[in-house]
Design an enzyme around this catalytic site. Sequence first.
Site, PDB file in Angstrom:
ATOM      1  N   ASP A   1      -2.406 -19.632  -2.235  1.00  0.00           N
ATOM      2  CA  ASP A   1      -1.559 -19.857  -3.409  1.00  0.00           C
ATOM      3  C   ASP A   1      -0.312 -20.661  -3.061  1.00  0.00           C
ATOM      4  O   ASP A   1       0.435 -21.073  -3.946  1.00  0.00           O
ATOM      5  CB  ASP A   1      -1.171 -18.529  -4.053  1.00  0.00           C
ATOM      6  CG  ASP A   1      -0.344 -17.635  -3.129  1.00  0.00           C
ATOM      7  OD1 ASP A   1      -0.353 -17.855  -1.902  1.00  0.00           O
ATOM      8  OD2 ASP A   1       0.302 -16.707  -3.639  1.00  0.00           O
TER       9      ASP A   1
ATOM     10  N   ARG B   1       5.154 -17.250  22.530  1.00  0.00           N
ATOM     11  CA  ARG B   1       4.953 -16.324  23.644  1.00  0.00           C
ATOM     12  C   ARG B   1       4.279 -15.025  23.214  1.00  0.00           C
ATOM     13  O   ARG B   1       4.008 -14.170  24.048  1.00  0.00           O
ATOM     14  CB  ARG B   1       6.303 -16.017  24.304  1.00  0.00           C
ATOM     15  CG  ARG B   1       6.862 -17.184  25.118  1.00  0.00           C
ATOM     16  CD  ARG B   1       8.043 -16.759  25.968  1.00  0.00           C
ATOM     17  NE  ARG B   1       9.189 -16.387  25.141  1.00  0.00           N
ATOM     18  CZ  ARG B   1      10.099 -17.251  24.680  1.00  0.00           C
ATOM     19  NH1 ARG B   1       9.983 -18.542  24.970  1.00  0.00           N
ATOM     20  NH2 ARG B   1      11.113 -16.844  23.947  1.00  0.00           N
TER      21      ARG B   1
ATOM     22  N   ASP C   1      -7.265 -12.286  -3.762  1.00  0.00           N
ATOM     23  CA  ASP C   1      -6.372 -11.124  -3.694  1.00  0.00           C
ATOM     24  C   ASP C   1      -5.767 -10.853  -5.070  1.00  0.00           C
ATOM     25  O   ASP C   1      -4.622 -10.399  -5.195  1.00  0.00           O
ATOM     26  CB  ASP C   1      -5.268 -11.312  -2.651  1.00  0.00           C
ATOM     27  CG  ASP C   1      -4.621  -9.986  -2.242  1.00  0.00           C
ATOM     28  OD1 ASP C   1      -5.280  -8.944  -2.366  1.00  0.00           O
ATOM     29  OD2 ASP C   1      -3.450  -9.981  -1.828  1.00  0.00           O
TER      30      ASP C   1
ATOM     31  N   HIS D   1       0.841  -1.199   0.000  1.00  0.00           N
ATOM     32  CA  HIS D   1       0.000   0.000   0.000  1.00  0.00           C
ATOM     33  C   HIS D   1       0.877   1.250   0.000  1.00  0.00           C
ATOM     34  O   HIS D   1       1.831   1.345   0.783  1.00  0.00           O
ATOM     35  CB  HIS D   1      -0.928   0.011   1.219  1.00  0.00           C
ATOM     36  CG  HIS D   1      -2.018  -0.995   1.137  1.00  0.00           C
ATOM     37  ND1 HIS D   1      -3.351  -0.671   1.019  1.00  0.00           N
ATOM     38  CD2 HIS D   1      -1.987  -2.355   1.147  1.00  0.00           C
ATOM     39  CE1 HIS D   1      -4.087  -1.756   0.959  1.00  0.00           C
ATOM     40  NE2 HIS D   1      -3.272  -2.800   1.042  1.00  0.00           N
TER      41      HIS D   1
END
Length: 391
Positions: free
Chosen positions: A256, A235, A281, A149
Amino acid sequence: MRWLTNVRLPQAKRCSHGAQQLWRVGVDADGTISAVEPLPAGSVAAGIDWSGDWLSPAGVDLQINGGLGLAFPELTQADLPRLEELLETLWADGVEAICPTLVTCAVAPLRQALAVLAEARERHRPGRCQLLGAHLEGPFLEPSRRGAHPEAHLCAPSLEALAERIGGFEADIDLVTLAPELAGAAELIDALRSQGIVVSLGHSAANESQAEAAFAAGVGMVTHALNAMADMHRRAPGPVAAACLRDDVALGLIADGVHVAPSMALLLQRLAPGRLVLVSDALAPYGLADGEHRWDERVLLVHKGTCRLADGTLAGVTLPLLEGARRLAGWGCPAGQAIAAATLTPRQVLGDHRPAAEMLLGIPITETLRWHQDSSGLNWQRAAAAQKAAP
């Protein structure tokens, strides 16, 4: 009435008789499914024998960014013919409906894309994939987890920023991905949920407790689980572990084999079998050949269906949605659950919680999918041939 017998239906969840339950499906004179009835164990029914093949609705893709060279955030009025061609391509690829995904971009092109999508939605006709409400993936994302992005268009969460982007288009939005740990995100989550918009955790640095708080506040999905977020650590379990421990949060998965290793994808499916949602996607080169393509001002390199930026950043895929179901089944997921992850659970995310038998009622048989599994793997075709009368 014509009957199909020895049919299996996809099931998102495990159950004691799941893979063994067989059904008979009645198709009326108009080619519409008018009856779906379980067959008692050991019974024999007349009709076309499907020999245990699966019947499902077509796929629903909640995260697809474009195709045939079109990127949804860049849509203009002139792109309508090619957008309609893309919707026909998606239909041919077994996809009934999509949430067109608008990745982070400037305000003006975002609003223009929403307007073009609204017009295309009004022009729907048979033989084309339906446009559901859009999926806004951004701009309210954590910069350190932004992935591909563009940082220049990320935005801090606020009601004002939301209104600037979607004011007047609220009814045209079905899904919003955001980082819920950011200051101001809680108010956005409340506002979006009050409008019936599904909120998904994604591109986020949320830890387990922050994710738990977001899910308690109504965030109902994780966008491309294990990508652009913390991994599951012994953890520091992170948001995916928090989602797996609930029964009301869906997990989006790009199956994929690159975004998430096959063994991890299978692990997610086993941890949350009723809540896995396959997404493609897919980016603008969907439906085009591998090679070098443009993505806004950047170069996108496509190799064997995987898309990367020039610096190697993983950006998406060009694989069809149903290929994800095939691969998931090939890795060891029960076929009925792999099918459900591409056809049933996406509908559940958007509010349709009917079982498969009820979803199929009233659908033309030509719009459904027949799935067969053999030594070549899991494969599908349109179920149109099932209209033929039994000998």
